[in-house]
Design a protein around this motif. Structure first.
Motif, PDB file in Angstrom:
ATOM      1  N   LEU A 155       0.837  -1.200   0.000  1.00 25.72           N
ATOM      2  CA  LEU A 155       0.000   0.000   0.000  1.00 25.72           C
ATOM      3  C   LEU A 155       0.875   1.253   0.000  1.00 25.72           C
ATOM      4  O   LEU A 155       0.622   2.201  -0.757  1.00 25.72           O
ATOM      5  CB  LEU A 155      -0.945  -0.006   1.195  1.00 25.72           C
ATOM      6  N   ALA A 167       2.389   1.629  -3.430  1.00 23.39           N
ATOM      7  CA  ALA A 167       1.373   2.024  -4.412  1.00 23.39           C
ATOM      8  C   ALA A 167       1.089   3.519  -4.326  1.00 23.39           C
ATOM      9  O   ALA A 167       1.052   4.215  -5.339  1.00 23.39           O
ATOM     10  CB  ALA A 167       0.090   1.229  -4.188  1.00 23.39           C
ATOM     11  N   LEU A 215      -6.301   1.106  -0.301  1.00 25.48           N
ATOM     12  CA  LEU A 215      -5.974   1.718  -1.588  1.00 25.48           C
ATOM     13  C   LEU A 215      -7.168   2.473  -2.165  1.00 25.48           C
ATOM     14  O   LEU A 215      -7.026   3.583  -2.677  1.00 25.48           O
ATOM     15  CB  LEU A 215      -5.524   0.620  -2.558  1.00 25.48           C
ATOM     16  N   GLY A 273      -5.889   5.747  -6.017  1.00 27.39           N
ATOM     17  CA  GLY A 273      -6.030   4.317  -5.744  1.00 27.39           C
ATOM     18  C   GLY A 273      -7.406   3.754  -6.043  1.00 27.39           C
ATOM     19  O   GLY A 273      -7.561   2.553  -6.232  1.00 27.39           O
TER      20      GLY A 273
END
Length: 127
Positions: free
Chosen positions: A42, A45, A71, A77
């Motif tokens: 996470l 990302a 996310l 996200g």
């Protein structure tokens, strides 16, 4: 070859499988970022904004479904495709993954590395 501006985040606590998937994606031109659990995934990302995420579900610290839930709270996200990879199939796990926002759900034991690469290419619409 994939376009060099496509970045894939691969998250898995199995280092050998993580490396194999990363190698297969890099071999066709993708840039690959690797994470070893959902918490790290996470963070990576949200920092790097990859074009697609491949994640294991059953991992220490934070599992794949919980990573997707976190996310999807982010504006960026909320849109990125996420493919859940697992060795444990259950209808409940499939439903939970899709409700969390997974784009696809695949069984690791049922797909080859080539099929994973093809799935990524198809999701990103690259040759």
């Amino acid at each position: 070859m994939a376009q060099p501006n496509h970045t894939i985040l691969v998250i898995d606590d199995d280092a050998m499988l993580l490396g194999s998937i990363a190698d297969a994606l890099q071999a066709v031109g993708f840039t690959v970022i690797q994470g070893h659990n959902g918490k790290e995934g996470l963070e990576l990302a949200l920092q790097h904004h990859p074009d697609l995420i491949l994640t294991d579900n059953l991992m220490p610290i934070v599992n794949g479904v919980d990573m997707i839930v976190g996310l999807r709270k982010d504006e960026w996200g909320a849109r990125v495709p996420v493919i859940i990879m697992t060795n444990m199939y259950s209808a409940d796990m499939l439903n939970e993954s899709l409700q969390a926002g997974a784009t696809d759900y695949i069984m690791k034991s049922d797909v080859s590395l080539d099929k994973v690469v093809d799935l990524v290419k198809n999701r990103l619409k690259v040759d």
